[in-house]
Design a protein around this motif. Structure first.
Motif, PDB file in Angstrom:
ATOM      1  N   LEU A 216       0.870  -1.177   0.000  1.00  0.00           N
ATOM      2  CA  LEU A 216       0.000   0.000   0.000  1.00  0.00           C
ATOM      3  C   LEU A 216       0.903   1.221   0.000  1.00  0.00           C
ATOM      4  O   LEU A 216       1.810   1.313   0.847  1.00  0.00           O
TER       5      LEU A 216
ATOM      6  N   LEU B 153      -1.722   1.858   7.545  1.00  0.00           N
ATOM      7  CA  LEU B 153      -3.171   1.828   7.305  1.00  0.00           C
ATOM      8  C   LEU B 153      -3.833   3.164   7.600  1.00  0.00           C
ATOM      9  O   LEU B 153      -4.934   3.438   7.161  1.00  0.00           O
TER      10      LEU B 153
ATOM     11  N   LYS C 259      -3.461   7.265  -3.187  1.00  0.00           N
ATOM     12  CA  LYS C 259      -3.090   5.981  -2.599  1.00  0.00           C
ATOM     13  C   LYS C 259      -3.186   4.904  -3.672  1.00  0.00           C
ATOM     14  O   LYS C 259      -4.147   4.876  -4.448  1.00  0.00           O
TER      15      LYS C 259
ATOM     16  N   VAL D 190      -6.326   3.185  -5.037  1.00  0.00           N
ATOM     17  CA  VAL D 190      -7.167   2.751  -3.912  1.00  0.00           C
ATOM     18  C   VAL D 190      -8.326   3.724  -3.707  1.00  0.00           C
ATOM     19  O   VAL D 190      -8.121   4.932  -3.575  1.00  0.00           O
TER      20      VAL D 190
ATOM     21  N   SER E  29     -10.926   2.836  -1.218  1.00  0.00           N
ATOM     22  CA  SER E  29     -11.147   2.816   0.243  1.00  0.00           C
ATOM     23  C   SER E  29     -10.473   1.597   0.863  1.00  0.00           C
ATOM     24  O   SER E  29     -10.264   0.583   0.195  1.00  0.00           O
ATOM     25  N   ILE E  30     -10.125   1.771   2.149  1.00  0.00           N
ATOM     26  CA  ILE E  30      -9.496   0.706   2.930  1.00  0.00           C
ATOM     27  C   ILE E  30     -10.439   0.404   4.089  1.00  0.00           C
ATOM     28  O   ILE E  30     -10.746   1.290   4.889  1.00  0.00           O
ATOM     29  N   ASN E  31     -10.934  -0.841   4.167  1.00  0.00           N
ATOM     30  CA  ASN E  31     -11.906  -1.190   5.210  1.00  0.00           C
ATOM     31  C   ASN E  31     -11.256  -2.147   6.189  1.00  0.00           C
ATOM     32  O   ASN E  31     -10.945  -3.276   5.839  1.00  0.00           O
TER      33      ASN E  31
ATOM     34  N   ASN F 239     -10.255  -5.262   3.912  1.00  0.00           N
ATOM     35  CA  ASN F 239     -10.164  -5.374   2.460  1.00  0.00           C
ATOM     36  C   ASN F 239     -10.050  -3.990   1.840  1.00  0.00           C
ATOM     37  O   ASN F 239     -10.181  -2.976   2.531  1.00  0.00           O
ATOM     38  N   ILE F 240      -9.727  -3.981   0.558  1.00  0.00           N
ATOM     39  CA  ILE F 240      -9.492  -2.710  -0.149  1.00  0.00           C
ATOM     40  C   ILE F 240     -10.374  -2.685  -1.389  1.00  0.00           C
ATOM     41  O   ILE F 240     -10.524  -3.698  -2.080  1.00  0.00           O
TER      42      ILE F 240
ATOM     43  N   VAL G  38      -6.583  -7.252   3.141  1.00  0.00           N
ATOM     44  CA  VAL G  38      -5.472  -6.767   3.970  1.00  0.00           C
ATOM     45  C   VAL G  38      -5.182  -7.870   4.988  1.00  0.00           C
ATOM     46  O   VAL G  38      -6.096  -8.327   5.699  1.00  0.00           O
TER      47      VAL G  38
ATOM     48  N   VAL H 248      -0.966  -6.531   1.393  1.00  0.00           N
ATOM     49  CA  VAL H 248      -2.210  -6.535   0.619  1.00  0.00           C
ATOM     50  C   VAL H 248      -2.122  -7.711  -0.343  1.00  0.00           C
ATOM     51  O   VAL H 248      -1.088  -7.892  -1.007  1.00  0.00           O
TER      52      VAL H 248
END
Lengths: 88, 91
Positions: free
Chosen positions: A3, A32, A54, A82, A84-86, B9-10, B26, B43
């Protein structure tokens, strides 16, 4: 995959022929929360990203598994922007 | 194969063709002998239907891309197994 965040671009007029026409971006790894970490790479952009965005970066021989990077001297490629990162 | 835990997750709509339709997870590496989670994360794509909280086995490097053969997928990390149980015997 790593990332990362695009922090700049690299211009090189004298380079290996297989790199001609490839967009070279400077990408730093991030955590993150989006904080910049130490490692950075010069990665070929095959997606169309801008500075500050990102991204996901693939390194090593897998980086050559796209139409734009096959059989070229490329070991680092931006494969996604990217949204979104959840995390939970 | 490395051992890890899915922590998220992404979502990425703009991506290389080879990533279309693939789940992007992730994963935190986990020490299989102690269960301690690493401070780092990676990732990874996913050929299983693992979800957040699942313990998984993932491949890195070129092997990660071979999990999708013959499709050409630019990935250097792919979850290839959901781990139900770890049995460690001996000293």
């Amino acid at each position: 995959m790593v990332l990362g965040k695009v922090i700049g671009s690299v211009v090189a007029t004298q380079k290996d022929e297989s790199l001609v026409g490839k967009k070279l971006m400077l990408v730093k790894a991030i955590d993150l929360e989006g904080n910049l970490l130490e490692p950075f790479v010069v990665a070929v952009d095959v997606v169309g990203v801008g500075i500050g965005e990102k991204v996901l970066v693939v390194n090593g021989s897998s980086a050559r598994m796209t139409d734009e990077t096959r059989e070229r001297s490329i070991d680092s490629v931006i494969v996604a922007k990217v949204d979104s990162i959840n995390i939970s | 194969m490395f051992y890890g835990k899915v922590i998220g997750n992404i979502v990425a709509t703009v991506k290389a063709k080879g990533l279309e339709g693939k789940k992007i997870q992730v994963v935190k590496p986990v020490d299989m002998t102690t269960g301690i989670e690493s401070g780092k994360f990676i990732v990874a794509l996913d050929i299983t239907d693992s979800g957040i909280g699942d313990y998984v086995g993932y491949e890195d490097g070129k092997e990660a891309a071979w999990a999708f053969e013959p499709e050409e997928v630019p990935t250097d990390a792919t979850i290839v197994a959901i781990i139900d149980k770890v049995n460690i015997t001996g000293e």
